[in-house]
Design a protein around this motif. Structure first.
Motif, PDB file in Angstrom:
ATOM      1  N   UNK A  26      55.444  77.824 166.407  1.00 20.05           N
ATOM      2  CA  UNK A  26      56.697  77.304 166.984  1.00 20.05           C
ATOM      3  C   UNK A  26      56.507  75.866 167.461  1.00 20.05           C
ATOM      4  N   UNK A  27      55.348  75.597 168.071  1.00 21.73           N
ATOM      5  CA  UNK A  27      55.031  74.246 168.551  1.00 21.73           C
ATOM      6  C   UNK A  27      55.040  73.245 167.402  1.00 21.73           C
ATOM      7  N   UNK A  28      54.413  73.622 166.291  1.00 21.59           N
ATOM      8  CA  UNK A  28      54.343  72.736 165.125  1.00 21.59           C
ATOM      9  C   UNK A  28      55.746  72.424 164.599  1.00 21.59           C
ATOM     10  N   UNK A  29      56.573  73.452 164.450  1.00 22.13           N
ATOM     11  CA  UNK A  29      57.934  73.246 163.943  1.00 22.13           C
ATOM     12  C   UNK A  29      58.746  72.360 164.887  1.00 22.13           C
ATOM     13  N   UNK A  30      58.648  72.615 166.185  1.00 21.76           N
ATOM     14  CA  UNK A  30      59.392  71.843 167.180  1.00 21.76           C
ATOM     15  C   UNK A  30      58.941  70.382 167.187  1.00 21.76           C
ATOM     16  N   UNK A  31      57.633  70.166 167.189  1.00 26.25           N
ATOM     17  CA  UNK A  31      57.120  68.786 167.240  1.00 26.25           C
ATOM     18  C   UNK A  31      57.454  68.027 165.960  1.00 26.25           C
ATOM     19  N   UNK A  32      57.402  68.706 164.822  1.00 28.93           N
ATOM     20  CA  UNK A  32      57.733  68.021 163.572  1.00 28.93           C
ATOM     21  C   UNK A  32      59.215  67.663 163.510  1.00 28.93           C
ATOM     22  N   UNK A  33      60.077  68.506 164.078  1.00 26.04           N
ATOM     23  CA  UNK A  33      61.502  68.161 164.109  1.00 26.04           C
ATOM     24  C   UNK A  33      61.741  66.949 165.010  1.00 26.04           C
ATOM     25  N   UNK A  34      61.060  66.899 166.155  1.00 28.69           N
ATOM     26  CA  UNK A  34      61.192  65.734 167.032  1.00 28.69           C
ATOM     27  C   UNK A  34      60.695  64.465 166.345  1.00 28.69           C
ATOM     28  N   UNK A  35      59.668  64.584 165.511  1.00 28.32           N
ATOM     29  CA  UNK A  35      59.175  63.432 164.752  1.00 28.32           C
ATOM     30  C   UNK A  35      60.219  63.004 163.721  1.00 28.32           C
TER      31      UNK A  35
END
Length: 94
Positions: A26-35
């Motif tokens: 979930x962290x990876x998906x969230x951080x990549x969307x913010x990027x």
């Protein structure tokens, strides 16, 4: 506004590994969307540590707070936040 955020992750060893893996996904998906959204401009791993140094480009400290507390790993993080300003000798403008 630009902010530098130093994050250190400390997941308890007692946390079920499957739960930890789900949180990390979930962290990876969230951080990549913010990027992709341009909010999380830079993300660097700190060699040898479960830590990173990141640059965020947000409207204000309140927006940064909302983004950071939304991180799935937030309960397991220690953070240091530094507001950044353009340096007068910098060639590149942000």
């Amino acid at each position: 506004m630009l902010f530098m955020v130093e994050m250190t992750v400390r997941i308890p060893q007692s946390l079920d590994p499957e739960v930890a893996d789900a949180i990390k996904a979930k962290e990876k998906a969230y951080s990549q969307q913010l990027q992709r959204d341009g909010k999380w401009r830079h993300l660097w791993r700190v060699a040898g540590l479960y830590a990173n140094v990141s640059i965020f480009d947000v409207k204000d400290a309140d927006e940064l707070h909302t983004l950071l507390t939304g991180l799935p790993l937030y309960p397991y993080m220690e953070m240091k936040v530094t507001a950044l300003a353009q340096h007068g000798s910098a060639i590149a403008q942000n």
